[in-house]
Design an enzyme around this catalytic site. Structure first.
Site, PDB file in Angstrom:
ATOM      1  N   SER A 122       0.588  -1.292   0.136  1.00 49.63           N
ATOM      2  CA  SER A 122      -0.118   0.084   0.150  1.00 49.63           C
ATOM      3  C   SER A 122       0.769   1.488   0.043  1.00 49.63           C
ATOM      4  O   SER A 122       2.121   1.317   0.202  1.00 49.63           O
ATOM      5  CB  SER A 122      -0.536   0.231   1.114  1.00 49.63           C
ATOM      6  OG  SER A 122      -1.246   1.248   1.166  1.00 49.63           O
ATOM      7  N   TYR A 151      -1.493  -0.591  10.858  1.00 56.03           N
ATOM      8  CA  TYR A 151      -1.768  -1.407   9.609  1.00 56.03           C
ATOM      9  C   TYR A 151      -0.300  -0.830   7.970  1.00 56.03           C
ATOM     10  O   TYR A 151       0.618  -0.994   7.749  1.00 56.03           O
ATOM     11  CB  TYR A 151      -2.637  -0.308   8.903  1.00 56.03           C
ATOM     12  CG  TYR A 151      -3.705  -0.763   7.368  1.00 56.03           C
ATOM     13  CD1 TYR A 151      -3.771  -2.106   7.040  1.00 56.03           C
ATOM     14  CD2 TYR A 151      -3.394   0.226   6.075  1.00 56.03           C
ATOM     15  CE1 TYR A 151      -3.804  -2.150   5.515  1.00 56.03           C
ATOM     16  CE2 TYR A 151      -3.519   0.560   5.251  1.00 56.03           C
ATOM     17  CZ  TYR A 151      -3.574  -1.470   4.808  1.00 56.03           C
ATOM     18  OH  TYR A 151      -3.808  -1.660   3.540  1.00 56.03           O
TER      19      TYR A 151
HETATM   20  N1  LIG Z   1      -8.967  -1.096  -0.605  1.00 54.87           N
HETATM   21  C1  LIG Z   1      -7.768   0.479  -0.437  1.00 54.87           C
HETATM   22  O1  LIG Z   1      -8.104   1.121  -0.265  1.00 54.87           O
HETATM   23  C2  LIG Z   1      -6.202  -0.531  -0.431  1.00 54.87           C
HETATM   24  C3  LIG Z   1      -5.317   0.363  -0.627  1.00 54.87           C
HETATM   25  C4  LIG Z   1      -4.060  -0.121  -0.056  1.00 54.87           C
HETATM   26  C5  LIG Z   1      -4.023  -1.244  -0.239  1.00 54.87           C
HETATM   27  N2  LIG Z   1      -5.053  -2.273   0.105  1.00 54.87           N
HETATM   28  C6  LIG Z   1      -4.389  -3.978   0.476  1.00 54.87           C
HETATM   29  O2  LIG Z   1      -5.254  -4.951  -1.078  1.00 54.87           O
HETATM   30  C7  LIG Z   1      -5.321  -5.984   0.437  1.00 54.87           C
HETATM   31  C8  LIG Z   1      -7.448  -6.391  -0.546  1.00 54.87           C
HETATM   32  O3  LIG Z   1      -7.580  -5.520  -0.217  1.00 54.87           O
HETATM   33  P1  LIG Z   1      -8.808  -4.845  -0.597  1.00 54.87           P
HETATM   34  O4  LIG Z   1      -9.166  -3.372  -1.053  1.00 54.87           O
HETATM   35  O5  LIG Z   1      -9.580  -6.153  -1.617  1.00 54.87           O
HETATM   36  O6  LIG Z   1      -9.978  -5.152   0.319  1.00 54.87           O
HETATM   37  P2  LIG Z   1     -11.468  -6.533   1.041  1.00 54.87           P
HETATM   38  O7  LIG Z   1     -12.582  -5.546  -0.024  1.00 54.87           O
HETATM   39  O8  LIG Z   1     -11.667  -6.333   2.440  1.00 54.87           O
HETATM   40  O9  LIG Z   1     -10.530  -8.065   0.436  1.00 54.87           O
HETATM   41  C9  LIG Z   1      -9.823  -8.449   1.889  1.00 54.87           C
HETATM   42  C10 LIG Z   1      -9.337  -9.252   1.449  1.00 54.87           C
HETATM   43  O10 LIG Z   1      -8.943 -10.021   2.557  1.00 54.87           O
HETATM   44  C11 LIG Z   1      -9.248 -11.669   3.034  1.00 54.87           C
HETATM   45  N3  LIG Z   1      -8.743 -12.172   4.359  1.00 54.87           N
HETATM   46  C12 LIG Z   1      -8.896 -10.800   5.504  1.00 54.87           C
HETATM   47  N4  LIG Z   1      -9.019 -11.493   7.128  1.00 54.87           N
HETATM   48  C13 LIG Z   1      -8.467 -12.196   6.422  1.00 54.87           C
HETATM   49  C14 LIG Z   1      -7.517 -13.708   7.238  1.00 54.87           C
HETATM   50  N5  LIG Z   1      -8.372 -13.280   8.782  1.00 54.87           N
HETATM   51  N6  LIG Z   1      -7.401 -14.684   6.589  1.00 54.87           N
HETATM   52  C15 LIG Z   1      -8.015 -14.716   5.282  1.00 54.87           C
HETATM   53  N7  LIG Z   1      -7.980 -13.961   4.549  1.00 54.87           N
HETATM   54  C16 LIG Z   1      -8.961 -12.814   5.081  1.00 54.87           C
HETATM   55  C17 LIG Z   1     -10.447 -11.085   2.883  1.00 54.87           C
HETATM   56  O11 LIG Z   1     -11.204 -11.916   3.213  1.00 54.87           O
HETATM   57  P3  LIG Z   1     -12.397 -13.310   4.125  1.00 54.87           P
HETATM   58  O12 LIG Z   1     -12.953 -12.299   4.968  1.00 54.87           O
HETATM   59  O13 LIG Z   1     -13.280 -13.882   3.663  1.00 54.87           O
HETATM   60  O14 LIG Z   1     -11.162 -13.740   4.761  1.00 54.87           O
HETATM   61  C18 LIG Z   1     -10.587 -10.437   1.678  1.00 54.87           C
HETATM   62  O15 LIG Z   1     -11.111 -11.540   0.434  1.00 54.87           O
HETATM   63  C19 LIG Z   1      -5.385  -5.342   1.393  1.00 54.87           C
HETATM   64  O16 LIG Z   1      -3.774  -6.321   1.761  1.00 54.87           O
HETATM   65  C20 LIG Z   1      -5.006  -4.462   1.822  1.00 54.87           C
HETATM   66  O17 LIG Z   1      -4.695  -4.403   2.755  1.00 54.87           O
HETATM   67  C21 LIG Z   1      -6.022  -1.322  -0.225  1.00 54.87           C
END
Ligand SMILES: NC(=O)c1ccc[n+]([C@@H]2O[C@H](COP(=O)([O-])OP(=O)(O)OC[C@H]3O[C@@H](n4cnc5c(N)ncnc54)[C@H](OP(=O)(O)O)[C@@H]3O)[C@@H](O)[C@H]2O)c1
Length: 257
Positions: free
Chosen positions: A138, A151
């Protein structure tokens, strides 16, 4: 493009589900993991029908320290060519008041599981002379993040760790990419309780655009890839700004107006 098998963590929604669709559209077989088995099963059915690829669903909770090894044991018969460490979550608030176990789980999922999965699948890639590791970091990883301190620190680790091993792996045919999205429209903000923060009110990026950028950067073997010019300028300017200014600014954008 070389066809192979991709293991995608956090594939039940958001960036992980889109990345899985991109792999399937290019004819790669998939292993999907996350906690939400029903969502993974629905995505697997969609990908099999749409692209005729093999998709295996392996639900697991990456907050459990034993989960990465158990997953690797279950996949012992399947060479993994693409490892996408995408699962992750954030927590918001004053650290002193945040739930202790949730902070530890955040480090386990965002840092320890990512490290363990990389350690477990990297030897096979190096032995076969080909592999791609995509670690979803990120722009949070480029500076400290008051009100999301854990985070931001986890993502700083992901960038540093990815760069370190990417350099070690030069010449092996295996590359490691730390992809750095800025605020992106997924379930992330709602789950972290930051939808109303100044940062997210600026307008998050489109998730498909971000995932496509990450997917291409991974195939190209880029070591650090930042999505979007605005994010790139932000990450670059931090290097020349006094740390106290950066801390205060990030504290401001991480809170509600
Ligand atoms: N969206 C943003 O603004 C943003 C910005 C920068 C970086 N990111 C990064 O992008 C990545 C994906 O996030 P996203 O934005 O797609 O968010 P999201 O829609 O909330 O998806 C997060 C994913 O992680 C899984 N996850 C969470 N806790 C888990 C656990 N304990 N065990 C296994 N799986 C788990 C969730 O699946 P389940 O709940 O089904 O387990 C879900 O599939 C993350 O690493 C996040 O930090 C996001």
């Amino acid at each position: 493009m070389r066809k192979g098998t991709a293991l995608v963590t956090g594939a039940s929604m958001g960036l992980g589900a889109i990345l899985a669709r991109l792999f399937a559209a290019d004819g790669h077989n998939l292993i999907l993991t996350a906690r939400s088995e029903d969502k993974l099963a629905a995505l697997a059915a969609e990908l099999r029908t749409a692209h005729g690829v093999e998709v295996r669903v392996e639900p697991c909770d990456l907050a459990d320290p034993a989960a990465p090894k158990q997953l690797a044991d279950r996949l012992a018969d399947t060479p993994i060519d693409f490892l996408v460490n995408n699962a992750g979550f954030g927590t918001q608030g004053r650290f002193v008041k945040l739930d202790r176990q949730k902070e530890l789980d955040e480090i386990q999922v965002n840092v320890a599981a990512l490290t363990d999965l990389t350690r477990l699948f990297l030897p096979g890639m190096v032995e076969r002379g080909f592999g791609r590791v995509l670690n979803v970091a990120s722009t949070a990883g480029f500076q400290p993040g008051p009100f999301m301190a854990t985070y931001y620190a986890t993502k700083a680790y992901v960038i540093s760790f990815s760069e370190g091993i990417a350099e070690e792996l030069r010449g092996t045919g295996v590359t490691v990419t730390a992809h750095c999205p800025g605020a992106t429209r997924t379930e992330f903000a709602a789950n972290a309780g930051i939808e109303k923060s100044r940062l997210f009110k600026l307008g998050p990026a489109d998730a498909t655009e971000v995932a496509t950028h990450a997917y291409r950067a991974m195939h190209a073997g880029r070591v650090v890839a930042i999505h979007g010019l605005k994010n790139w300028l932000g990450a670059f300017s931090i290097r020349f700004s006094p740390r106290v200014v950066v801390r205060r600014l990030v504290a401001w954008i991480n809170q509600e107006a």
